[in-house]
Design a protein around this motif. Structure first.
Motif, PDB file in Angstrom:
ATOM      1  N   HIS A 190      14.165  49.745  46.452  1.00  0.00           N
ATOM      2  CA  HIS A 190      14.435  51.162  46.735  1.00  0.00           C
ATOM      3  C   HIS A 190      15.923  51.456  46.704  1.00  0.00           C
ATOM      4  O   HIS A 190      16.449  52.216  47.510  1.00  0.00           O
ATOM      5  CB  HIS A 190      13.837  51.579  48.085  1.00  0.00           C
ATOM      6  CG  HIS A 190      12.424  51.135  48.239  1.00  0.00           C
ATOM      7  ND1 HIS A 190      11.453  51.473  47.322  1.00  0.00           N
ATOM      8  CD2 HIS A 190      11.821  50.344  49.153  1.00  0.00           C
ATOM      9  CE1 HIS A 190      10.309  50.919  47.691  1.00  0.00           C
ATOM     10  NE2 HIS A 190      10.505  50.233  48.784  1.00  0.00           N
TER      11      HIS A 190
ATOM     12  N   ALA B  87      14.149  60.271  47.427  1.00  0.00           N
ATOM     13  CA  ALA B  87      12.757  59.915  47.744  1.00  0.00           C
ATOM     14  C   ALA B  87      11.802  60.492  46.704  1.00  0.00           C
ATOM     15  O   ALA B  87      10.851  59.820  46.269  1.00  0.00           O
ATOM     16  CB  ALA B  87      12.397  60.424  49.140  1.00  0.00           C
ATOM     17  N   ASP B  88      12.041  61.724  46.281  1.00  0.00           N
ATOM     18  CA  ASP B  88      11.205  62.355  45.242  1.00  0.00           C
ATOM     19  C   ASP B  88      11.283  61.572  43.937  1.00  0.00           C
ATOM     20  O   ASP B  88      10.271  61.337  43.270  1.00  0.00           O
ATOM     21  CB  ASP B  88      11.660  63.802  44.995  1.00  0.00           C
ATOM     22  CG  ASP B  88      11.262  64.751  46.112  1.00  0.00           C
ATOM     23  OD1 ASP B  88      10.399  64.373  46.929  1.00  0.00           O
ATOM     24  OD2 ASP B  88      11.809  65.862  46.169  1.00  0.00           O
TER      25      ASP B  88
ATOM     26  N   LEU C 109      12.145  58.376  43.417  1.00  0.00           N
ATOM     27  CA  LEU C 109      11.529  57.054  43.521  1.00  0.00           C
ATOM     28  C   LEU C 109      10.010  57.151  43.525  1.00  0.00           C
ATOM     29  O   LEU C 109       9.316  56.293  42.966  1.00  0.00           O
ATOM     30  CB  LEU C 109      12.026  56.338  44.783  1.00  0.00           C
ATOM     31  CG  LEU C 109      13.499  55.929  44.759  1.00  0.00           C
ATOM     32  CD1 LEU C 109      13.950  55.461  46.130  1.00  0.00           C
ATOM     33  CD2 LEU C 109      13.752  54.849  43.724  1.00  0.00           C
ATOM     34  N   ALA C 110       9.482  58.210  44.144  1.00  0.00           N
ATOM     35  CA  ALA C 110       8.028  58.422  44.154  1.00  0.00           C
ATOM     36  C   ALA C 110       7.531  58.657  42.735  1.00  0.00           C
ATOM     37  O   ALA C 110       6.493  58.117  42.313  1.00  0.00           O
ATOM     38  CB  ALA C 110       7.679  59.613  45.049  1.00  0.00           C
ATOM     39  N   CYS C 111       8.267  59.453  41.973  1.00  0.00           N
ATOM     40  CA  CYS C 111       7.897  59.722  40.582  1.00  0.00           C
ATOM     41  C   CYS C 111       7.963  58.437  39.748  1.00  0.00           C
ATOM     42  O   CYS C 111       7.080  58.177  38.910  1.00  0.00           O
ATOM     43  CB  CYS C 111       8.810  60.789  39.987  1.00  0.00           C
ATOM     44  SG  CYS C 111       8.343  61.271  38.318  1.00  0.00           S
TER      45      CYS C 111
ATOM     46  N   SER D 138       7.485  55.352  40.743  1.00  0.00           N
ATOM     47  CA  SER D 138       6.311  54.530  41.054  1.00  0.00           C
ATOM     48  C   SER D 138       5.066  55.059  40.358  1.00  0.00           C
ATOM     49  O   SER D 138       4.243  54.288  39.859  1.00  0.00           O
ATOM     50  CB  SER D 138       6.078  54.490  42.567  1.00  0.00           C
ATOM     51  OG  SER D 138       6.891  53.508  43.150  1.00  0.00           O
ATOM     52  N   TYR D 139       4.930  56.381  40.333  1.00  0.00           N
ATOM     53  CA  TYR D 139       3.789  56.989  39.633  1.00  0.00           C
ATOM     54  C   TYR D 139       3.820  56.601  38.149  1.00  0.00           C
ATOM     55  O   TYR D 139       2.794  56.231  37.570  1.00  0.00           O
ATOM     56  CB  TYR D 139       3.838  58.512  39.795  1.00  0.00           C
ATOM     57  CG  TYR D 139       2.879  59.240  38.876  1.00  0.00           C
ATOM     58  CD1 TYR D 139       1.542  59.372  39.208  1.00  0.00           C
ATOM     59  CD2 TYR D 139       3.319  59.756  37.652  1.00  0.00           C
ATOM     60  CE1 TYR D 139       0.651  60.016  38.348  1.00  0.00           C
ATOM     61  CE2 TYR D 139       2.443  60.393  36.794  1.00  0.00           C
ATOM     62  CZ  TYR D 139       1.111  60.525  37.147  1.00  0.00           C
ATOM     63  OH  TYR D 139       0.234  61.146  36.295  1.00  0.00           O
TER      64      TYR D 139
ATOM     65  N   ASN E 239       4.269  51.015  47.884  1.00  0.00           N
ATOM     66  CA  ASN E 239       4.059  52.375  47.391  1.00  0.00           C
ATOM     67  C   ASN E 239       3.702  53.395  48.471  1.00  0.00           C
ATOM     68  O   ASN E 239       3.716  54.601  48.205  1.00  0.00           O
ATOM     69  CB  ASN E 239       2.960  52.380  46.319  1.00  0.00           C
ATOM     70  CG  ASN E 239       3.503  51.962  44.970  1.00  0.00           C
ATOM     71  OD1 ASN E 239       4.480  52.513  44.485  1.00  0.00           O
ATOM     72  ND2 ASN E 239       2.878  50.960  44.361  1.00  0.00           N
TER      73      ASN E 239
ATOM     74  N   HIS F  58       6.101  56.202  48.986  1.00  0.00           N
ATOM     75  CA  HIS F  58       6.108  57.153  47.873  1.00  0.00           C
ATOM     76  C   HIS F  58       4.880  58.060  47.930  1.00  0.00           C
ATOM     77  O   HIS F  58       4.971  59.263  47.677  1.00  0.00           O
ATOM     78  CB  HIS F  58       6.133  56.398  46.545  1.00  0.00           C
ATOM     79  CG  HIS F  58       7.254  55.417  46.429  1.00  0.00           C
ATOM     80  ND1 HIS F  58       8.541  55.742  46.784  1.00  0.00           N
ATOM     81  CD2 HIS F  58       7.286  54.126  46.013  1.00  0.00           C
ATOM     82  CE1 HIS F  58       9.323  54.688  46.585  1.00  0.00           C
ATOM     83  NE2 HIS F  58       8.589  53.700  46.127  1.00  0.00           N
TER      84      HIS F  58
ATOM     85  N   VAL G 132       5.477  60.704  50.527  1.00  0.00           N
ATOM     86  CA  VAL G 132       6.369  61.760  50.012  1.00  0.00           C
ATOM     87  C   VAL G 132       5.578  62.764  49.185  1.00  0.00           C
ATOM     88  O   VAL G 132       5.708  63.985  49.340  1.00  0.00           O
ATOM     89  CB  VAL G 132       7.506  61.136  49.156  1.00  0.00           C
ATOM     90  CG1 VAL G 132       8.215  62.206  48.328  1.00  0.00           C
ATOM     91  CG2 VAL G 132       8.517  60.443  50.058  1.00  0.00           C
TER      92      VAL G 132
END
Length: 605
Positions: free
Chosen positions: A272, A294-295, A297-299, A301-302, A327, A330, A333
């Motif tokens: 991260h 955070a947004d 990193l979440a994207c 992972s997706y 995950n 994420h 989030v």
């Protein structure tokens, strides 16, 4: 001689006069007035359609020093004229050649600032076209810069992304195909613009394993993080039938490739790493920075775990439970967002992680992590509050999937948590049905301590009670009450008093006191109230001599939309039917208890 031709000759003559005057001067002797006169005369030539003459002046080797110092002033009128002419117009072609020449001849620093200023000042409708027009000269200029190159590349990418961010991201198939504002095309052009700088970083890292010039790498990392948040977090990234080359999927793959090339992909996914975040004295700015990261990193992972972009680079050594753990932050989030594109990404990522796991394999200790408690609560909010039906249904399926993955103690702990926090009778009813299924499994297939004996009794204390005693709103809580009665009926039928595996017979007096008796009283009160309402409505209807009178009714504490008396009566009768249903199951439960107790007494006598 026509007046128009006179004006043209004047514009060209003025330009030539300024050029001739400046040709005899050293660059250091140019004055502010010379710059202004050159800009005005050049602009006049462009606006009057005489770009060809201006191009000749710029290409003349004698004017090299003048163009180097003053040429950048022509960027603004030049861009305006390029958009004014049609694609096939010769004048447009001349303007494009001028732009190319300026990129080659002008002072890189001055032209760099002129190009950025033009991008910054463009309107939202033309921003994509302007960016795509200026990317090539901007790239040429940046490659020439020696000092502050990394800073200038970062500034360029940040400026471009800031200008694009307010634009709506095409989402439907039709919007993507139309690409009305040119965003799809522009995003991919920006990636191509960045590639020489990525190659430079890669080359430097290959030369030395201890690559110290981190500035350019950091700027590229910031660009990738911004791109993950916009447009990729908002974009629809599933393969769309009829779109052979999905522009945002292509853009996503390119961003993943850049991260891999600069050796930041795996650190971002697992450590991260957020890059060198600036130190903000203002807490509000720091919070925005943290949220944006955070947004992004979440994207990311997706993209990796759902769309499988970059998955070939991925070390296949991690357990499914560890991947889920990585995950969960994420997923949390994304599930806290309300936009369909982001919610659906969160649900897809959660589902993808869970489908990698065997049922009953997730250890209960994972519930000690905050995310493992927060995420199911967020899932419940999506199930109950999201206005999009297919997302509500999907979230329910994923909640069941999440429950199924835990070991027995994990299921038990999760049930307790959701019963205490969901504040929704439908969800509580669903959890109680799951508890019943686990008890059935325990009694018929494999004995486990969490759904029998004293552990189960503790859980039943949360299930077999009315939240507010006899005053509980039975209509609003009907799903929970019916599930609780069905569970109790199952326990009475399945578990004999002599075996008492579940412990229900030990705690029967408590159940009667906290659940069955208050339920009786509550049913009598509720039925009396609704029957009185029905009688009152019928009398009012007769007085009004019309069934079309519109008035309001309050059900379960909520005022319902304006309805005719007939519609209100239907609602009230429906409520009475629900009470009758609860009463019939309650009567059956009490009858079963009585029969079982009598049978035991007969055996003992």
């Amino acid at each position: 001689m026509p007046e128009e031709q006179n004006q043209t000759i004047m514009a060209v003559d003025e330009l030539q006069a300024i050029i001739q005057r400046c040709q005899i001067l050293e660059e250091a002797d140019f004055k502010g007035e010379d710059f202004n006169l050159f800009q005005v005369a050049g602009q006049k030539c462009l606006e009057d359609g005489y770009a060809a003459q201006l191009l000749e002046v710029i290409q003349n080797e004698k004017n090299k020093v003048i163009i180097k110092s003053m040429g950048w002033n022509l960027i603004c009128p030049l861009v305006r004229c390029i958009f004014m002419y049609k694609q096939e117009d010769d004048k447009r072609e001349h303007c494009l050649k001028i732009l190319h020449q300026l990129a080659q001849l002008c002072n890189p620093k001055e032209l760099f600032l002129g190009l950025l200023e033009q991008i910054e000042q463009t309107s939202a409708e033309q921003v994509c076209q302007t960016v795509m027009l200026l990317l090539q000269p901007l790239q040429t200029v940046l490659l020439k810069l020696q000092n502050k190159k990394a800073y200038s590349v970062g500034l360029s990418l940040a400026m471009i992304m800031n200008q694009l961010t307010p634009l709506p991201v095409p989402y439907t198939k039709q919007q993507i195909q139309e690409d009305k504002l040119g965003l799809c095309q522009c995003c991919n052009a920006v990636v191509d613009f960045a590639k020489p700088f990525v190659n430079e970083v890669v080359k430097n890292m290959e030369k030395s394993s201890e690559y110290n010039d981190m500035e350019l790498k950091e700027e590229l990392l910031k660009f990738c993080m911004k791109s993950l948040k916009y447009p990729l977090l908002t974009a629809q990234l599933e393969q769309v039938e009829g779109i052979e080359e999905h522009p945002f999927r292509h853009f996503a793959i390119e961003i993943i490739n850049i991260l891999w090339d600069i050796r930041e992909l795996i650190p971002l996914v697992f450590l991260h790493r957020k890059g060198k975040s600036p130190h903000w004295e203002n807490q509000e700015f720091a919070d925005i920075e943290r949220k944006n990261s955070a947004d992004s990193l979440a994207c990311l992972s997706y993209l990796m775990f759902v769309q499988h972009f970059g998955i070939d680079c991925f070390p296949m050594v991690f357990s499914p439970s560890y991947l889920l753990q990585c995950n969960m932050m994420h997923i949390e989030v994304l599930l806290k967002r309300t936009e369909e594109s982001m919610l659906s990404k969160g649900l897809d990522l959660f589902e993808s992680c869970l489908l990698r796991m065997e049922d009953n394999s997730l250890l209960h200790q994972y519930l000690e992590f905050r995310d493992f408690i927060n995420v199911p609560q967020d899932l419940v909010k999506v199930m109950t509050l999201c206005p999009i039906e297919h997302l509500r249904k999907k979230s329910l399926n994923i909640l069941q999937l999440f429950i199924d993955k835990f070991d027995a103690e994990g299921k038990y702990t999760l049930f307790r948590c959701l019963l205490k926090t969901s504040n929704h009778a439908g969800v509580e009813g669903y959890i109680i049905k799951n508890i019943k299924d686990q008890i059935h499994l325990s009694l018929t297939a494999c004995d486990n301590i969490w759904f029998t004996g004293h552990h189960l009794i503790s859980l039943l204390d949360l299930v077999l009670l009315l939240p507010e005693g006899a005053e509980t709103d039975l209509l609003q809580n009907s799903d929970r009450i019916m599930a609780s009665l069905n569970l109790l009926r199952y326990l009475i039928i399945k578990d004999s008093e002599s075996d008492n595996q579940t412990g229900v017979w030990t705690t029967l007096a408590k159940i009667e006191q906290n659940f069955l008796k208050p339920l009786h009283v509550g049913l009598n009160m509720s039925k009396a109230h609704y029957e009185a309402e029905i009688k009152n409505k019928k009398e009012n209807r007769r007085e009004a001599h019309s069934s079309n009178t519109v008035c309001s009714v309050t059900v379960s504490g909520e005022k319902m939309p304006a309805m005719t008396t007939e519609m209100q009566l239907q609602v009230l009768h429906s409520a009475l039917f629900t009470f009758d249903l609860i009463e019939s199951v309650l009567a059956r439960v009490e009858e079963l208890i009585e029969v079982k107790i009598k049978a035991v007494m007969d055996e003992n006598s």
